[in-house]
Design an enzyme around this catalytic site. Structure first.
Site, PDB file in Angstrom:
ATOM      1  CG  ASP A 197       4.602  -9.832   0.567  1.00 55.76           C
ATOM      2  OD1 ASP A 197       5.458  -9.399   1.352  1.00 55.76           O
ATOM      3  OD2 ASP A 197       3.463  -9.337   0.455  1.00 55.76           O
ATOM      4  CG  ASP A 218       0.832 -10.052   3.531  1.00 57.74           C
ATOM      5  OD1 ASP A 218       0.851  -8.827   3.733  1.00 57.74           O
ATOM      6  OD2 ASP A 218      -0.200 -10.663   3.157  1.00 57.74           O
ATOM      7  CG  HIS A 235      -2.153 -10.440   7.351  1.00 55.32           C
ATOM      8  ND1 HIS A 235      -1.973  -9.081   7.218  1.00 55.32           N
ATOM      9  CD2 HIS A 235      -2.226 -10.933   6.072  1.00 55.32           C
ATOM     10  CE1 HIS A 235      -1.937  -8.768   5.928  1.00 55.32           C
ATOM     11  NE2 HIS A 235      -2.085  -9.868   5.208  1.00 55.32           N
ATOM     12  CG  HIS A 270      -3.260 -14.016   3.085  1.00 57.90           C
ATOM     13  ND1 HIS A 270      -4.453 -13.346   3.126  1.00 57.90           N
ATOM     14  CD2 HIS A 270      -2.300 -13.064   2.982  1.00 57.90           C
ATOM     15  CE1 HIS A 270      -4.233 -12.040   3.037  1.00 57.90           C
ATOM     16  NE2 HIS A 270      -2.919 -11.840   2.957  1.00 57.90           N
ATOM     17  CE  LYS A 281       4.053  -6.578   2.121  1.00 54.64           C
ATOM     18  NZ  LYS A 281       2.695  -7.142   2.096  1.00 54.64           N
ATOM     19  CB  CYS A 339       2.625  -6.814  -2.064  1.00 56.31           C
ATOM     20  SG  CYS A 339       1.347  -7.052  -0.818  1.00 56.31           S
TER      21      CYS A 339
HETATM   22  C1  VGL Z   1      -0.805  -9.594  -1.078  1.00 54.45           C
HETATM   23  C2  VGL Z   1      -3.076  -9.725  -1.156  1.00 54.45           C
HETATM   24  C3  VGL Z   1      -3.147  -9.756   0.214  1.00 54.45           C
HETATM   25  C4  VGL Z   1       0.498  -9.518  -1.823  1.00 54.45           C
HETATM   26  C5  VGL Z   1      -0.852  -9.606   0.305  1.00 54.45           C
HETATM   27  O1  VGL Z   1       1.551  -9.871  -1.246  1.00 54.45           O
HETATM   28  O2  VGL Z   1       0.474  -9.098  -2.999  1.00 54.45           O
HETATM   29  N1  VGL Z   1      -1.910  -9.644  -1.796  1.00 54.45           N
HETATM   30  N2  VGL Z   1      -2.022  -9.689   0.940  1.00 54.45           N
HETATM   31 ZN    ZN Z   2      -2.071  -9.964   3.031  1.00 54.52          ZN
END
Ligand code: VGL
Ligand code: ZN
Length: 207
Positions: free
Chosen positions: A9, A50, A52, A84, A109, A154
């Site tokens: 990420d 990430d 979404h 995000h 993901k 993550c």
């Molecule tokens: C993450 C919070 C929400 C991460 C992803 O990449 O650590 N943290 N989504």
């Molecule tokens: Zn996230």
């Protein structure tokens, strides 16, 4: 034997000024780039994103709650985050500073509205696979080096799943930064990873 790096990420929204800024998250970029640029360190490179939908249920905006609240979602505890890494937005892109040409495979993901996915192997139900395990097995990978954002989410859950999948798992410590919703979360995450069998190293030891 292939040496595999998983970059977790490293996206605009987790860097300073991003929607879910990880303090000093940008500092992992030069660490990643040094590892990517140095020939022979890694021969298989995975990056995760990430990713979404705009109405993802990990977003506080979808609930009456506030950012940082913990709710129950589909039988699992869920922290509420600011919107995000919405699919196909700038915030979800890998940071422009990252040397992307050496990335062999991207794993997305958190793509299902109803469930979050901190780990790059399984969603938080611990059942739905992202495809990373199958890909690594196909390539005969038994050891993974993991770094990125965020240490206490993550990175941690990816490391714990890799260990559960019986992979030798090494955390590149200077290549990780944490959210620290609560002070001490990073230390706690590091301790948990260590206790479950993860090894830690510095990027300089690999070059
Ligand atoms: C993450 C919070 C929400 C991460 C992803 O990449 O650590 N943290 N989504
Ligand atoms: Zn996230």
């Amino acid at each position: 034997m292939s040496r595999t790096l998983i970059l977790v990420d490293i996206q605009n929204d987790f860097c300073p000024e991003g929607a879910l800024a990880v303090p000093k998250g940008n500092e992992v970029i030069p660490v990643a780039n040094r590892l990517l640029e140095t020939k022979g360190v890694f021969d298989l490179i995975i990056a995760t994103q990430d990713w979404h939908p705009a109405d993802h249920l990990s977003f506080a905006s979808q609930h009456a709650g506030s950012i940082g609240d913990v709710i129950e979602l589909g039988g699992f505890t869920q922290v509420l985050w600011p919107d995000h890494c919405v699919q196909n937005t700038m915030g979800a892109e890998l940071t422009p500073g990252l040397k992307k040409d050496r990335i062999d495979r991207i794993i997305y993901k958190g793509i299902h509205r109803e469930i979050d996915s901190y780990s790059c192997f399984f969603e938080n139900d611990h059942k739905t696979a992202t495809g990373l395990e199958d890909f690594l097995r196909l390539k005969g990978v038994t050891t993974v080096f993991i770094m990125g954002l965020a240490t206490d989410y993550c990175v941690k859950y990816s490391v714990l799943d890799a260990l559960e999948l019986n992979m030798e798992t090494v955390v590149i410590q200077d290549g990780c930064r944490g959210v620290e919703l609560n002070p001490g979360d990073v230390k706690q995450a590091e301790m948990e990873m260590r206790q479950k069998g993860a090894r830690f190293c510095g990027s300089h030891e690999l070059i």
